[in-house]
Write a protein that holds these residues in place. Structure first.
Motif, PDB file in Angstrom:
ATOM      1  N   ASP A 495      20.922  11.650   0.981  1.00 16.20           N
ATOM      2  CA  ASP A 495      21.042  12.660   0.740  1.00 16.20           C
ATOM      3  C   ASP A 495      20.579  13.249  -0.449  1.00 16.20           C
ATOM      4  O   ASP A 495      19.419  14.554  -0.648  1.00 16.20           O
ATOM      5  CB  ASP A 495      22.449  13.736  -0.106  1.00 16.20           C
ATOM      6  CG  ASP A 495      23.756  13.292   1.751  1.00 16.20           C
ATOM      7  OD1 ASP A 495      22.689  13.184   2.727  1.00 16.20           O
ATOM      8  OD2 ASP A 495      24.863  13.970   1.387  1.00 16.20           O
ATOM      9  N   ARG A 496      19.198  12.101  -1.512  1.00 15.97           N
ATOM     10  CA  ARG A 496      19.265  12.546  -2.572  1.00 15.97           C
ATOM     11  C   ARG A 496      17.938  12.279  -2.075  1.00 15.97           C
ATOM     12  O   ARG A 496      16.920  13.048  -2.749  1.00 15.97           O
ATOM     13  CB  ARG A 496      19.832  11.069  -3.625  1.00 15.97           C
ATOM     14  CG  ARG A 496      19.092  11.139  -4.979  1.00 15.97           C
ATOM     15  CD  ARG A 496      18.994   9.919  -5.700  1.00 15.97           C
ATOM     16  NE  ARG A 496      18.173   8.757  -5.492  1.00 15.97           N
ATOM     17  CZ  ARG A 496      17.927   7.771  -5.884  1.00 15.97           C
ATOM     18  NH1 ARG A 496      19.066   7.034  -6.374  1.00 15.97           N
ATOM     19  NH2 ARG A 496      17.187   7.076  -5.147  1.00 15.97           N
ATOM     20  N   LYS A 497      17.736  11.727  -1.558  1.00 19.37           N
ATOM     21  CA  LYS A 497      16.340  11.289  -0.567  1.00 19.37           C
ATOM     22  C   LYS A 497      15.456  12.221   0.023  1.00 19.37           C
ATOM     23  O   LYS A 497      14.107  13.116  -0.507  1.00 19.37           O
ATOM     24  CB  LYS A 497      15.932   9.900   0.485  1.00 19.37           C
ATOM     25  CG  LYS A 497      15.866   8.413  -0.469  1.00 19.37           C
ATOM     26  CD  LYS A 497      14.438   8.766  -1.028  1.00 19.37           C
ATOM     27  CE  LYS A 497      14.605   6.875  -1.040  1.00 19.37           C
ATOM     28  NZ  LYS A 497      13.529   6.420  -3.055  1.00 19.37           N
ATOM     29  N   GLN A 498      16.374  13.125   0.535  1.00 17.72           N
ATOM     30  CA  GLN A 498      16.108  14.545   1.437  1.00 17.72           C
ATOM     31  C   GLN A 498      16.260  15.619   0.667  1.00 17.72           C
ATOM     32  O   GLN A 498      14.850  16.885   0.593  1.00 17.72           O
ATOM     33  CB  GLN A 498      17.682  14.400   3.050  1.00 17.72           C
ATOM     34  CG  GLN A 498      17.057  15.994   3.481  1.00 17.72           C
ATOM     35  CD  GLN A 498      15.902  16.042   3.949  1.00 17.72           C
ATOM     36  OE1 GLN A 498      15.514  15.014   5.055  1.00 17.72           O
ATOM     37  NE2 GLN A 498      15.230  17.237   4.868  1.00 17.72           N
ATOM     38  N   ALA A 499      16.578  15.554  -0.480  1.00 16.03           N
ATOM     39  CA  ALA A 499      16.742  16.711  -1.417  1.00 16.03           C
ATOM     40  C   ALA A 499      15.477  16.459  -1.929  1.00 16.03           C
ATOM     41  O   ALA A 499      14.699  17.654  -2.706  1.00 16.03           O
ATOM     42  CB  ALA A 499      18.139  16.597  -2.262  1.00 16.03           C
TER      43      ALA A 499
END
Length: 754
Positions: A495-499
């Motif tokens: 999720d952090r990478k996508q954000a």
């Protein structure tokens, strides 16, 4: 909440020692600036985080079973007492000056106990925060006022005149009401103590403005442990009441004189089992101070199932017999049952009548304690891993999975038997990418030689679904320093990478829009667009990666063949600043077309901006700095108005310089602000220079380039045939003054009458 399979951990515990468990926990614990320790009921270390180990300069293997008080001089007795208080009272705190390394530093300690299922204290948790820089901050204590008000030690701050600037509630209670002592001199608050010998050291330390520690007599029959150290022009003083500790220490010294050469527990009692004397060894073994047990029955040390033991021993003593090496059990103050070896001898009076007994007790449970520590360490590890959301696996040095936690099993949707024994780099989740398999394999080899590796990877934990993982691999060694296992851990950061990707894309779109908008704001008509007037502009950003700013220039034709010249700086960066700049630029153009004067146009723009702030409560507006010149090329008449910018400059063809004296504050701040007008006449060949503060605020050390530096440059170059070359010379001079780099965006506008 993620749980951990206890059979997995039990299997691992059977292969690891206590020291190895502690090192495993140290590798798994997250980094923290505060000290975090787990102690047994006697204050011995079961676990310490990285911050504490680095502070004392010792690995976990050397810290296991070491008493915390032995590591923190000179406050070892205070630490021991706080641990005992935490076991009894759940939570205690205090400020202590300890020396874990080379220098004394000030820490706030908090101790609290953890109870087991029966409600008895089983562990003591210790947290310590470094307050050295905080207490040295003097006037900045207010930032942490809540922390200082909550502690049980007294803290107050004195100014250069020994007046109390601040006192927490504990300190104020020693002098009176807080509102009555703030602003008063310390001498006036304690007049009866100033002449005492103990306070002379305090007054000398304050006079010499040096750090000192001393024991002073406090109000009533009390004693205070006082620490004084300078904080700028102030003095920080903190103290704690040590009356009970001092009295107990005196009693211990009297008892220690009886048995100086032994650390065994030595107890004297009468024939009714009433305790008459109690040495330091007994206090350390059983946890009671002499004041707590003298005059009480020795039966308080007997476990509930051994009440008959006392009667048997007393019967032997009445017959004059000795008890040598009797192995039995005794109960400590905190409820622990210890195995002891007792040697008991009768004490007779001058007539040979047995009147009492002397008991020597020695703890004989080191091996049992070691096994208990192993069980407690395993239990603690289970509870720690039960709360981890990280994917954790224990590997052998060759990279084969030995154990794996439930979080990892659930993520891969596999059973433990499918993973244990497999080589990490050959797991299914890595096989989709030969390069990733090779990277993991090399990482295992590197860590098996003592390295530490951390990198991001994409793993196919579930077929067809990829997960971004923050992956780390670290070695675990035994007491001899040999690597026995590897700890692999990973955190799901999908999720952090996508954000991050979405944020980067949004920022790039916004930057592109802002850059396009600003380029349109900086576009100028050709230099010969105005009859009788040549105009040249130049803009330079402070750095290539700086956000789009709000600097702009404008030149626009007005009725009656006049020309308006504008240089402005709108506060802020990015798309919002660029959009507001466009709004301001074209609003001012509209006002100028109404044939109003320079000062009137700026005043109307100021009113417009202030009304925006008043009516749009959600808007975040800053100020606007702006210079305006209205020039009639036919007559040379120039009308200037200024709102918070650098003053315009008129350079004559003969080399004279005149700074325009128009005044006004930045726009958008005060709706009632007034603006003055200055009028000058341009001769043929004369040049007007208008700039933003990016040029004048170029800095070299403590010196600024300033308007004077620009005037000197324009004096030399104003007669140059090309105005663009002259503008470039001004920018270059400002840039060179500050070492080749501008500290802020810069705009310059030059206009020459021809």
């Amino acid at each position: 909440m993620v749980t951990v399979d206890h059979t997995v951990l039990d299997g691992l515990a059977s292969t690891l020692t206590t020291e190895e468990w502690s090192r495993a926990l140290a590798e798994l614990s997250s980094a923290a600036d505060e000290w975090l320790c787990v102690l047994d009921r006697d204050g011995r270390l079961l676990f310490a985080n990285t911050a504490f180990r680095e502070a004392v300069g010792r690995p976990m293997a050397e810290l296991l079973s070491v008493n915390l008080s032995d590591l923190l001089q000179p406050e070892n007795e205070r630490i021991r007492q706080l641990v005992a208080d935490a076991v009894a009272r759940s939570r205690v705190d205090g400020i202590l000056r300890v020396q874990p390394g080379d220098t004394l530093r000030t820490y706030r300690f908090v101790f609290s106990h953890v109870v087991d299922q029966s409600g008895k204290a089983s562990y003591v948790l210790c947290a310590a925060k470094d307050l050295t820089d905080l207490l040295a901050a003097g006037d900045d204590l207010g930032v942490y006022r809540g922390v200082l008000e909550s502690i049980t030690d007294g803290v107050y701050v004195l100014d250069a005149g020994y007046r109390i600037k601040y006192a927490n509630e504990r300190a104020a209670s020693h002098f009176g009401a807080k509102e009555d002592i703030i602003g008063r001199r310390l001498q006036d608050c304690i007049p009866g103590r100033i002449g005492s010998p103990s306070f002379r050291d305090v007054m000398q330390a304050m006079h010499e403005h040096t750090e000192t520690t001393c024991i002073v007599e406090g109000p009533g029959p009390s004693w205070l442990d006082v620490h004084i150290f300078p904080a700028g022009n102030d003095l920080v003083v903190y103290f704690r009441d040590i009356t009970d500790a001092k009295n107990a220490d005196d009693a211990r010294r009297r008892l220690a004189a009886i048995v100086e050469s032994t650390t065994d527990a030595i107890i004297g009692k009468d024939m009714n089992g009433i305790i008459l004397s109690w040495n330091l060894g007994a206090a350390l073994l059983y946890g009671y101070t002499a004041a707590e047990v003298i005059g009480k029955s020795i039966s308080l040390l007997l476990p509930d199932d051994m009440t008959d033991d006392l009667y048997g021993i007393m019967a032997l003593l009445r017959r004059g017999e000795k008890v040598i090496g009797r192995r039995t059990r005794r109960r400590c103050k905190d409820g622990r049952i210890v195995d002891v070896s007792l040697t008991i001898a009768p004490i007779a009076d001058d007539e040979g009548v047995v009147v009492g007994a002397s008991t020597i007790a020695r703890d004989i449970t080191p091996q049992m304690r070691h096994e208990a520590q192993l069980r407690e360490a395993a239990d603690f590890a289970i509870r720690v891993l039960d709360h981890l959301i990280s994917l954790v696996a224990v590997l052998d040095p060759a990279g084969h999975v030995v154990e794996i936690n439930r979080a990892a099993l659930e993520a891969a949707r596999l059973d433990r038997d499918q993973l244990v024994g497999a080589r990490l780099d050959r797991l299914y989740c890595f096989l989709y990418d030969d390069g990733l398999c090779e990277k993991v394999r090399k990482a295992v080899e590197d860590v098996a030689r003592g390295g530490v590796r951390r990198f991001d990877l994409r793993a196919e934990l579930v077929p067809g679904r990829f997960t971004d993982i923050d992956f780390s691999l670290a070695p675990m060694t035994d007491s001899a320093g040999k690597i026995t296992h590897l700890i692999a851990s990973g955190v799901d950061i999908t999720d952090r990478k996508q954000a991050e990707r979405e944020l980067a894309s949004a920022l790039e779109r916004e930057r592109h829009i802002a850059a396009t908008l600003q380029r349109s704001l900086l576009q100028m008509p050709p230099s010969n667009s105005f009859a009788g007037l040549e105009v040249a502009t130049m803009y330079e950003a402070a750095s290539a990666d700086m956000e789009i700013g709000g600097d702009f220039v404008d030149a626009v034709s007005l009725p009656d063949h006049r020309v308006a010249l504008i240089v402005g700086d709108v506060s802020g960066k990015g798309l919002a600043a660029a959009a507001r700049t466009a709004e301001i630029k074209y609003t001012l153009r509209a006002f100028l077309q109404e044939n109003c004067g320079a000062a009137a146009a700026i005043a109307r723009l100021n009113t417009f901006l202030c009304e925006q702030v008043a009516y749009d409560i959600d808007a975040q507006y800053g100020f606007v700095a702006l210079s305006l010149a209205i020039v009639d090329p036919r007559t040379g008449l120039c009308e200037f108005a200024r709102a918070g910018t650098e003053p315009p400059v008129l350079a004559t063809a003969s080399g004279n310089i005149e700074i325009v004296q128009a005044e006004g504050m930045p726009l958008g701040v005060d709706p009632l602000a007034t603006f003055t007008t200055a009028c000058l006449t341009m001769g043929y060949g004369d040049t007007i220079m208008m700039v933003t503060d990016g040029l004048t605020e170029s800095r070299r050390g403590s010196s600024f380039f300033g308007i004077e530096g620009l005037c000197e440059v324009i004096r030399r170059v104003s007669s140059h045939r090309s105005l663009r070359v002259a503008a470039d010379s001004c920018l270059e001079a400002s840039r060179l003054f500050s070492g080749g780099v501008l500290s802020d965006d810069a705009c310059i506008l030059l206009a020459r009458r021809k």
